[in-house]
Scaffold this active site. Structure first.
Site, short mmCIF file in Angstrom:
data_model
loop_
_atom_site.label_atom_id
_atom_site.label_comp_id
_atom_site.label_asym_id
_atom_site.label_seq_id
_atom_site.Cartn_x
_atom_site.Cartn_y
_atom_site.Cartn_z
N ASP A 1 0.82 -1.22 0.00
CA ASP A 1 0.00 0.00 0.00
C ASP A 1 0.85 1.27 0.00
OD1 ASP A 1 0.93 -0.38 2.59
OD2 ASP A 1 -1.04 -0.77 3.45
N HIS B 1 -7.12 -4.80 10.32
CA HIS B 1 -6.87 -4.58 8.88
C HIS B 1 -5.57 -5.24 8.44
CE1 HIS B 1 -4.63 -0.43 9.34
NE2 HIS B 1 -3.80 -1.42 9.49
N GLU C 1 -9.61 -2.01 5.44
CA GLU C 1 -10.23 -1.72 6.72
C GLU C 1 -11.44 -2.64 6.94
OE1 GLU C 1 -8.60 0.02 8.61
OE2 GLU C 1 -7.95 1.94 7.80
P1 PGA Z 1 2.16 -1.46 12.99
O1 PGA Z 1 1.03 -1.37 11.88
O2 PGA Z 1 3.11 -2.51 12.52
O3 PGA Z 1 2.81 -0.10 12.98
O4 PGA Z 1 1.48 -1.81 14.27
C1 PGA Z 1 0.51 -2.56 11.40
C2 PGA Z 1 -0.57 -2.30 10.39
O5 PGA Z 1 -1.30 -1.30 10.51
O6 PGA Z 1 -0.69 -3.11 9.47
#
Ligand code: PGA
Length: 245
Positions: free
Chosen positions: A67, A138, A143
């Site tokens: 993404d 997610h 989401e």
């Molecule tokens: P994080 O984010 O590794 O910073 O906890 C994970 C995500 O949102 O996929």
């Protein structure tokens, strides 16, 4: 699905890196799917270590990131392109021309998303996809509510994700509200998947993703449909699991 429970995030990174390295040894060119966020950083550190030790070669590797924020230039220090250069690509023997991150500045976003999907298919699909998980369940920027068959497209970020990501921006209003994300369907087409997670804020989403019903409201639960998924998670993050894994 396999669940490997480890003690530290460093161990999480090493275990996930070994899964990838063993698979990479079997095929060239290899197609690696990558993720951003704080969780994959120890994994990237472990991959860099293997590369520097001469045990892992990226010279023919092709990468696709999950993404990117819409409206954020690749040179912006919060863009996911910038993150990948800084955390991985600048430290390994990869040809950056073979590294792909969705272009959040694309004029025609829909056409860009269709092209991104076609490019992945064109190289034979992703061999190993790295995933993190958001505290709301997610994967990528899919989401809660995202369709399980979804492909790469523009998505709106939820208030929860904007709040989680605001720690990286000076002001909450600077956090982008839209992103381009591979879909859940795109992820399910990958040959193998490793999801890494650590920290107490992931207890609830991991319990739902691994042991709960498959539902669009917990996007990571769709991974239960995939035969080649490994979760590599720390003990603190695994505290909500009921089964013996
Ligand atoms: P994080 O984010 O590794 O910073 O906890 C994970 C995500 O949102 O996929």
């Amino acid at each position: 699905m396999q669940v490997k429970i480890v003690k530290t995030k460093e161990e999480m990174g090493q275990v996930a890196a070994m899964l990838i390295a063993e698979d990479m040894a079997k095929k060239s060119p290899y197609v690696l799917g990558l993720a951003t966020g704080s969780t994959p950083v120890p994994l990237y550190e472990a991959l860099i270590k293997l590369n520097k030790a001469g045990k892992l070669d990226f010279s023919t590797t092709i990468t696709f990131n999950l993404d990117e924020y819409v409206g954020v230039k690749p040179t912006h220090d919060q863009s996911y392109r910038y993150f990948m250069n800084e955390k991985l690509f600048d430290h390994i023997n990869i040809n950056k021309k073979n590294t792909f991150v969705p272009d959040g500045m694309a004029k025609d976003i829909d056409a860009h998303c269709a092209k991104y999907e076609a490019m992945i298919r064109g190289v034979g699909g992703v061999d190993y996809q790295v995933l993190g998980i958001g505290s709301n369940g997610h994967i990528g920027f899919n989401e809660p509510g995202s369709s399980i068959g979804s492909l790469t497209r523009m998505v709106k970020l939820t208030a929860n994700t904007i709040k989680d990501n605001s720690r990286f921006f000076k002001r909450a209003q600077d956090v982008p509200t839209r992103a381009i994300s591979m879909g859940i369907g795109t992820v399910l087409r990958c040959k193998k998947i490793v999801l890494v997670a650590n920290g107490a804020n992931k207890v609830d989403c991991l319990a739902k993703a691994i042991e709960g019903p498959i539902t669009a409201t917990v996007p990571a639960s769709a991974l239960q449909l995939h035969p080649g998924v490994t979760f590599v998670i720390t003990e603190d993050a695994a505290a909500g699991l009921k089964l013996e894994w």
